[in-house]
Design a protein around this motif. Structure first.
Motif, PDB file in Angstrom:
ATOM      1  N   ARG A  68       0.835  -1.210   0.000  1.00 24.18           N
ATOM      2  CA  ARG A  68       0.000   0.000   0.000  1.00 24.18           C
ATOM      3  C   ARG A  68       0.872   1.263   0.000  1.00 24.18           C
ATOM      4  N   MET A  69       1.938   1.238   0.771  1.00 26.32           N
ATOM      5  CA  MET A  69       2.831   2.399   0.840  1.00 26.32           C
ATOM      6  C   MET A  69       3.518   2.647  -0.507  1.00 26.32           C
ATOM      7  N   LEU A  70       3.888   1.571  -1.194  1.00 24.79           N
ATOM      8  CA  LEU A  70       4.570   1.709  -2.483  1.00 24.79           C
ATOM      9  C   LEU A  70       3.638   2.278  -3.556  1.00 24.79           C
ATOM     10  N   MET A  71       2.329   2.186  -3.322  1.00 25.27           N
ATOM     11  CA  MET A  71       1.351   2.742  -4.266  1.00 25.27           C
ATOM     12  C   MET A  71       0.829   4.103  -3.811  1.00 25.27           C
ATOM     13  N   LEU A  72       1.413   4.668  -2.775  1.00 20.67           N
ATOM     14  CA  LEU A  72       0.973   5.947  -2.233  1.00 20.67           C
ATOM     15  C   LEU A  72       1.764   7.090  -2.883  1.00 20.67           C
ATOM     16  N   PRO A  73       1.098   7.929  -3.671  1.00 27.21           N
ATOM     17  CA  PRO A  73       1.818   9.010  -4.355  1.00 27.21           C
ATOM     18  C   PRO A  73       2.583   9.935  -3.407  1.00 27.21           C
ATOM     19  N   LYS A  74       2.017  10.232  -2.256  1.00 24.16           N
ATOM     20  CA  LYS A  74       2.686  11.168  -1.339  1.00 24.16           C
ATOM     21  C   LYS A  74       3.995  10.591  -0.798  1.00 24.16           C
ATOM     22  N   LEU A  75       4.079   9.266  -0.630  1.00 26.38           N
ATOM     23  CA  LEU A  75       5.341   8.677  -0.169  1.00 26.38           C
ATOM     24  C   LEU A  75       6.407   8.845  -1.248  1.00 26.38           C
ATOM     25  N   PHE A  76       6.044   8.552  -2.499  1.00 26.38           N
ATOM     26  CA  PHE A  76       7.046   8.701  -3.553  1.00 26.38           C
ATOM     27  C   PHE A  76       7.416  10.164  -3.746  1.00 26.38           C
ATOM     28  N   LEU A  77       6.441  11.063  -3.644  1.00 30.10           N
ATOM     29  CA  LEU A  77       6.735  12.492  -3.742  1.00 30.10           C
ATOM     30  C   LEU A  77       7.691  12.921  -2.626  1.00 30.10           C
ATOM     31  N   ALA A  78       7.478  12.399  -1.426  1.00 29.25           N
ATOM     32  CA  ALA A  78       8.388  12.707  -0.318  1.00 29.25           C
ATOM     33  C   ALA A  78       9.784  12.155  -0.604  1.00 29.25           C
ATOM     34  N   ARG A  79       9.856  10.981  -1.231  1.00 31.68           N
ATOM     35  CA  ARG A  79      11.158  10.423  -1.605  1.00 31.68           C
ATOM     36  C   ARG A  79      11.837  11.329  -2.632  1.00 31.68           C
ATOM     37  N   LEU A  80      11.077  11.790  -3.620  1.00 29.92           N
ATOM     38  CA  LEU A  80      11.644  12.701  -4.618  1.00 29.92           C
ATOM     39  C   LEU A  80      12.129  13.981  -3.967  1.00 29.92           C
ATOM     40  N   SER A  81      11.417  14.415  -2.939  1.00 28.29           N
ATOM     41  CA  SER A  81      11.757  15.669  -2.274  1.00 28.29           C
ATOM     42  C   SER A  81      12.959  15.546  -1.358  1.00 28.29           C
ATOM     43  N   SER A  82      13.201  14.356  -0.837  1.00 28.64           N
ATOM     44  CA  SER A  82      14.298  14.195   0.115  1.00 28.64           C
ATOM     45  C   SER A  82      15.536  13.527  -0.492  1.00 28.64           C
ATOM     46  N   MET A  83      15.433  13.069  -1.752  1.00 27.54           N
ATOM     47  CA  MET A  83      16.562  12.440  -2.448  1.00 27.54           C
ATOM     48  C   MET A  83      16.578  12.983  -3.870  1.00 27.54           C
ATOM     49  N   ASP A  84      17.656  12.714  -4.595  1.00 26.98           N
ATOM     50  CA  ASP A  84      17.634  13.091  -6.002  1.00 26.98           C
ATOM     51  C   ASP A  84      16.739  12.086  -6.745  1.00 26.98           C
ATOM     52  N   PRO A  85      16.248  12.441  -7.943  1.00 29.96           N
ATOM     53  CA  PRO A  85      15.283  11.580  -8.637  1.00 29.96           C
ATOM     54  C   PRO A  85      15.770  10.152  -8.870  1.00 29.96           C
ATOM     55  N   PHE A  86      17.034   9.984  -9.275  1.00 24.63           N
ATOM     56  CA  PHE A  86      17.554   8.638  -9.534  1.00 24.63           C
ATOM     57  C   PHE A  86      17.539   7.803  -8.260  1.00 24.63           C
ATOM     58  N   GLU A  87      17.997   8.398  -7.163  1.00 24.86           N
ATOM     59  CA  GLU A  87      18.044   7.686  -5.883  1.00 24.86           C
ATOM     60  C   GLU A  87      16.628   7.325  -5.407  1.00 24.86           C
ATOM     61  N   ALA A  88      15.670   8.239  -5.590  1.00 25.82           N
ATOM     62  CA  ALA A  88      14.287   7.976  -5.181  1.00 25.82           C
ATOM     63  C   ALA A  88      13.691   6.819  -5.985  1.00 25.82           C
ATOM     64  N   VAL A  89      13.914   6.832  -7.299  1.00 25.19           N
ATOM     65  CA  VAL A  89      13.404   5.757  -8.157  1.00 25.19           C
ATOM     66  C   VAL A  89      14.100   4.444  -7.811  1.00 25.19           C
ATOM     67  N   ASN A  90      15.403   4.493  -7.607  1.00 31.57           N
ATOM     68  CA  ASN A  90      16.156   3.279  -7.270  1.00 31.57           C
ATOM     69  C   ASN A  90      15.647   2.663  -5.968  1.00 31.57           C
ATOM     70  N   ARG A  91      15.406   3.490  -4.953  1.00 28.38           N
ATOM     71  CA  ARG A  91      14.899   3.007  -3.663  1.00 28.38           C
ATOM     72  C   ARG A  91      13.515   2.380  -3.846  1.00 28.38           C
ATOM     73  N   HIS A  92      12.654   3.041  -4.614  1.00 34.09           N
ATOM     74  CA  HIS A  92      11.291   2.543  -4.819  1.00 34.09           C
ATOM     75  C   HIS A  92      11.323   1.215  -5.593  1.00 34.09           C
ATOM     76  N   CYS A  93      12.144   1.139  -6.639  1.00 33.42           N
ATOM     77  CA  CYS A  93      12.264  -0.106  -7.407  1.00 33.42           C
ATOM     78  C   CYS A  93      12.810  -1.235  -6.540  1.00 33.42           C
ATOM     79  N   SER A  94      13.769  -0.940  -5.681  1.00 38.17           N
ATOM     80  CA  SER A  94      14.312  -1.959  -4.769  1.00 38.17           C
ATOM     81  C   SER A  94      13.227  -2.468  -3.824  1.00 38.17           C
ATOM     82  N   ASN A  95      12.394  -1.557  -3.313  1.00 37.72           N
ATOM     83  CA  ASN A  95      11.295  -1.968  -2.437  1.00 37.72           C
ATOM     84  C   ASN A  95      10.283  -2.827  -3.190  1.00 37.72           C
ATOM     85  N   ILE A  96       9.982  -2.457  -4.433  1.00 36.76           N
ATOM     86  CA  ILE A  96       9.043  -3.251  -5.241  1.00 36.76           C
ATOM     87  C   ILE A  96       9.612  -4.645  -5.467  1.00 36.76           C
TER      88      ILE A  96
END
Length: 185
Positions: A68-96
């Motif tokens: 559920r968290m991985l499908m939450l737009p605000k969590l990914f937006l917070a990741r984009l806001s606290s990391m650079d885009p590549f790092e945020a995407v990499n973290r999200h893909c690793s979690n998936i």
């Protein structure tokens, strides 16, 4: 026990930062993608929670909640806001990927440790999470108009700290989907 305690601590930080809602709270009619606090105001605890909450959930057997968290737009937006885009995407893909593996192991009767990993469909969650990543990256980093790009002699992406970082993040999403193959089968 450790991951359970850490997931609860992360949850408290994310609720306080208004990235997620309290359990049992009424959902707002319209999901807003904007954060109510500026990312620069995230302290180290919130930044850690944004990065690690799904991992801690999965490691204590709460795979459905992590999905559920991985499908939450605000969590990914917070990741984009606290990391650079590549790092945020990499973290999200690793979690998936971790969610997919844990779900597969649970379906085979291996390594679920009393969790709920066998009750989800990883392909659907992966597609939803990837769509959220793409939409959020595109909305967070709009391409400047033709006049501005022509004046710069290259395509510029608003908000990019380093030229090409958004392109690398989108490429990582494409590579992740390529590794997964045709997920609609």
């Amino acid at each position: 026990r450790w991951n359970d305690a850490m997931s609860n601590a992360c949850w408290k930080q994310l609720v306080e930062a208004e990235i997620i809602e309290k359990r049992g709270a009424e959902r707002k009619e319209k999901e807003t993608w904007a954060l109510s606090r500026k990312p620069s105001s995230f302290d180290e605890a919130v930044t850690y929670a944004v990065q690690m909450y799904p991992s801690h959930l999965m490691r204590c057997g709460r795979v459905v909640e992590a999905a559920r968290m991985l499908m939450l737009p605000k969590l990914f937006l917070a990741r984009l806001s606290s990391m650079d885009p590549f790092e945020a995407v990499n973290r999200h893909c690793s979690n998936i990927e971790e969610m997919t593996q844990r779900s597969s192991f649970a379906a085979q009767g291996r390594l679920d440790l009393g969790g709920d990993g066998d009750s989800i469909e990883p392909k659907d969650i992966t597609l939803a999470a990837v769509n959220i990543m793409i939409k959020t990256v595109k909305e967070s980093y709009p391409i400047l108009g033709e006049k501005e790009a022509a004046a710069q002699d290259q395509i510029m992406i608003k908000g990019e700290k380093e030229a090409g970082e958004v392109g690398r993040a989108l490429h990582l999403i494409a590579a992740f989907l390529g590794e997964k193959g045709n997920m609609r089968q």
